[in-house]
Design a protein around this motif. Structure first.
Motif, PDB file in Angstrom:
ATOM      1  N   UNK A 164     -50.176   7.759 -11.711  1.00 29.93           N
ATOM      2  CA  UNK A 164     -49.934   6.465 -11.253  1.00 29.93           C
ATOM      3  C   UNK A 164     -50.215   5.470 -12.589  1.00 29.93           C
ATOM      4  N   UNK A 165     -51.482   5.842 -13.180  1.00 33.34           N
ATOM      5  CA  UNK A 165     -51.814   5.037 -14.425  1.00 33.34           C
ATOM      6  C   UNK A 165     -50.904   5.236 -15.406  1.00 33.34           C
ATOM      7  N   UNK A 166     -50.275   6.441 -15.647  1.00 33.56           N
ATOM      8  CA  UNK A 166     -49.482   6.654 -16.894  1.00 33.56           C
ATOM      9  C   UNK A 166     -48.056   5.859 -16.410  1.00 33.56           C
ATOM     10  N   UNK A 167     -47.520   5.895 -15.424  1.00 34.14           N
ATOM     11  CA  UNK A 167     -46.427   5.005 -14.688  1.00 34.14           C
ATOM     12  C   UNK A 167     -46.749   3.583 -14.923  1.00 34.14           C
ATOM     13  N   UNK A 168     -47.781   3.155 -14.400  1.00 31.81           N
ATOM     14  CA  UNK A 168     -48.272   1.535 -14.777  1.00 31.81           C
ATOM     15  C   UNK A 168     -48.108   1.233 -16.106  1.00 31.81           C
ATOM     16  N   UNK A 169     -48.212   1.958 -16.932  1.00 33.48           N
ATOM     17  CA  UNK A 169     -48.312   1.548 -18.395  1.00 33.48           C
ATOM     18  C   UNK A 169     -46.792   1.457 -18.895  1.00 33.48           C
ATOM     19  N   UNK A 170     -45.784   1.885 -18.291  1.00 37.00           N
ATOM     20  CA  UNK A 170     -44.252   1.430 -18.739  1.00 37.00           C
ATOM     21  C   UNK A 170     -44.180  -0.214 -18.446  1.00 37.00           C
ATOM     22  N   UNK A 171     -43.686  -0.744 -19.498  1.00 35.34           N
ATOM     23  CA  UNK A 171     -43.288  -2.250 -19.285  1.00 35.34           C
ATOM     24  C   UNK A 171     -41.867  -2.521 -19.067  1.00 35.34           C
ATOM     25  N   UNK A 172     -41.294  -2.368 -17.893  1.00 38.59           N
ATOM     26  CA  UNK A 172     -39.790  -2.743 -17.808  1.00 38.59           C
ATOM     27  C   UNK A 172     -39.535  -4.124 -17.887  1.00 38.59           C
ATOM     28  N   UNK A 173     -40.645  -4.818 -17.726  1.00 36.25           N
ATOM     29  CA  UNK A 173     -40.359  -6.285 -17.875  1.00 36.25           C
ATOM     30  C   UNK A 173     -39.817  -7.016 -19.132  1.00 36.25           C
ATOM     31  N   UNK A 174     -38.715  -7.547 -19.126  1.00 37.79           N
ATOM     32  CA  UNK A 174     -38.163  -8.192 -20.310  1.00 37.79           C
ATOM     33  C   UNK A 174     -38.968  -9.419 -21.016  1.00 37.79           C
ATOM     34  N   UNK A 175     -40.298  -9.289 -21.262  1.00 39.27           N
ATOM     35  CA  UNK A 175     -41.106 -10.134 -21.926  1.00 39.27           C
ATOM     36  C   UNK A 175     -40.332 -11.087 -23.115  1.00 39.27           C
ATOM     37  N   UNK A 176     -39.817 -10.326 -24.272  1.00 33.88           N
ATOM     38  CA  UNK A 176     -39.260 -11.038 -25.272  1.00 33.88           C
ATOM     39  C   UNK A 176     -38.151 -12.003 -24.799  1.00 33.88           C
ATOM     40  N   UNK A 177     -37.359 -11.328 -23.920  1.00 38.80           N
ATOM     41  CA  UNK A 177     -36.246 -12.051 -23.348  1.00 38.80           C
ATOM     42  C   UNK A 177     -36.494 -13.301 -22.699  1.00 38.80           C
ATOM     43  N   UNK A 178     -37.717 -13.199 -21.738  1.00 43.91           N
ATOM     44  CA  UNK A 178     -38.345 -14.391 -21.122  1.00 43.91           C
ATOM     45  C   UNK A 178     -38.852 -15.387 -22.071  1.00 43.91           C
ATOM     46  N   UNK A 179     -39.596 -15.030 -23.162  1.00 44.94           N
ATOM     47  CA  UNK A 179     -39.992 -15.974 -24.126  1.00 44.94           C
ATOM     48  C   UNK A 179     -38.789 -16.567 -24.816  1.00 44.94           C
ATOM     49  N   UNK A 180     -37.833 -15.918 -25.166  1.00 40.90           N
ATOM     50  CA  UNK A 180     -36.714 -16.520 -25.999  1.00 40.90           C
ATOM     51  C   UNK A 180     -35.973 -17.560 -24.997  1.00 40.90           C
ATOM     52  N   UNK A 181     -35.890 -17.326 -23.576  1.00 44.23           N
ATOM     53  CA  UNK A 181     -35.343 -18.025 -22.649  1.00 44.23           C
ATOM     54  C   UNK A 181     -36.018 -19.370 -22.645  1.00 44.23           C
ATOM     55  N   UNK A 182     -37.364 -19.171 -22.577  1.00 45.09           N
ATOM     56  CA  UNK A 182     -38.084 -20.358 -22.388  1.00 45.09           C
ATOM     57  C   UNK A 182     -38.009 -21.219 -23.637  1.00 45.09           C
ATOM     58  N   UNK A 183     -37.910 -20.637 -24.859  1.00 44.42           N
ATOM     59  CA  UNK A 183     -37.679 -21.349 -25.997  1.00 44.42           C
ATOM     60  C   UNK A 183     -36.493 -22.227 -26.012  1.00 44.42           C
ATOM     61  N   UNK A 184     -35.446 -21.508 -25.651  1.00 46.88           N
ATOM     62  CA  UNK A 184     -34.176 -22.160 -25.622  1.00 46.88           C
ATOM     63  C   UNK A 184     -34.032 -23.385 -24.580  1.00 46.88           C
ATOM     64  N   UNK A 185     -34.677 -23.318 -23.281  1.00 44.52           N
ATOM     65  CA  UNK A 185     -34.708 -24.314 -22.581  1.00 44.52           C
ATOM     66  C   UNK A 185     -35.347 -25.576 -22.949  1.00 44.52           C
ATOM     67  N   UNK A 186     -36.766 -25.118 -23.511  1.00 46.21           N
ATOM     68  CA  UNK A 186     -37.284 -26.316 -24.301  1.00 46.21           C
ATOM     69  C   UNK A 186     -36.778 -26.888 -25.354  1.00 46.21           C
ATOM     70  N   UNK A 187     -35.696 -25.894 -26.280  1.00 46.95           N
ATOM     71  CA  UNK A 187     -35.138 -26.934 -27.302  1.00 46.95           C
ATOM     72  C   UNK A 187     -33.910 -27.492 -26.771  1.00 46.95           C
TER      73      UNK A 187
END
Length: 138
Positions: free
Chosen positions: A110-133
Motif C-alpha cells: 500500500x505504501x509503494x502504491x501511494x508513492x505513485x503520483x498520477x496527479x498532473x501537478x505541472x499541468x495544474x501549475x501551468x494552468x494557474x499561471x495561464x489564468x493569472x496571465x
C-alpha cells in the motif's frame, strides 16, 4: 518566420487588424493553449499510472514467488513444531505467523502504491499561471 494566412486578412482604415480579427486570433490561441495544457496533464497522469502499474505488477510477482517458497517453509516449520507439540497446535502457530507476514506485506504494498503520483501537478501549475496571465492582461 513565414507568412501566415492571418497576414493576408484585410486591415481596417488605419492599417491595423480589426477587433473581430483580434478576438478571433485570441480565441484560436486560447484554444491551442487549452489543448496543450490538456496534453501536458494527460502525459503526467500516464507517466504516474505507468509507475504505479509497474510497482503493482512487481509486488504481485514477488508475492506469488514468495508464496510458493513460504508454503514449503511453513509446512517444514509445522513439521518441526510437531516434534514438541500436537500437529494442530503446530499448524495454528504457523497460520498466525502467516497472517502477520501477510499484514506487513500488505502495508508495504500500500505504501509503494501511494508513492505513485498520477496527479498532473505541472499541468495544474501551468494552468494557474495561464489564468493569472489572462486575468492580469484583461
Amino acid at each position: 518566420m513565414g507568412s501566415s494566412p492571418l497576414d493576408n486578412r484585410p486591415l481596417d482604415i488605419d492599417g491595423e487588424r480589426t477587433i473581430g480579427q483580434l478576438v478571433a486570433d485570441a480565441s484560436r490561441e486560447m484554444s491551442t493553449l487549452v489543448r496543450s495544457e490538456i496534453a501536458l496533464a494527460k502525459a503526467e497522469v500516464t507517466g504516474g499510472l505507468k509507475i504505479g502499474g509497474k510497482g503493482a505488477g512487481l509486488l504481485g510477482g514477488a508475492a506469488f514467488m514468495g508464496l510458493l517458497g513460504v508454503i514449503f517453509l511453513l509446512h517444514t516449520l509445522a513439521q518441526v513444531l510437531d516434534i514438541w507439540l500436537p500437529a494442530s497446535a503446530a499448524y495454528a502457530i504457523v497460520t498466525v505467523l502467516l497472517f502477520l507476514v501477510a499484514a506487513v506485506l500488505g502495508l508495504l504494498g500500500k505504501k509503494a502504491l501511494s508513492q505513485a503520483k498520477p496527479k498532473p501537478e505541472k499541468a495544474i501549475a501551468e494552468a494557474g499561471k495561464t489564468i493569472a496571465a489572462v486575468k492580469s492582461a484583461a
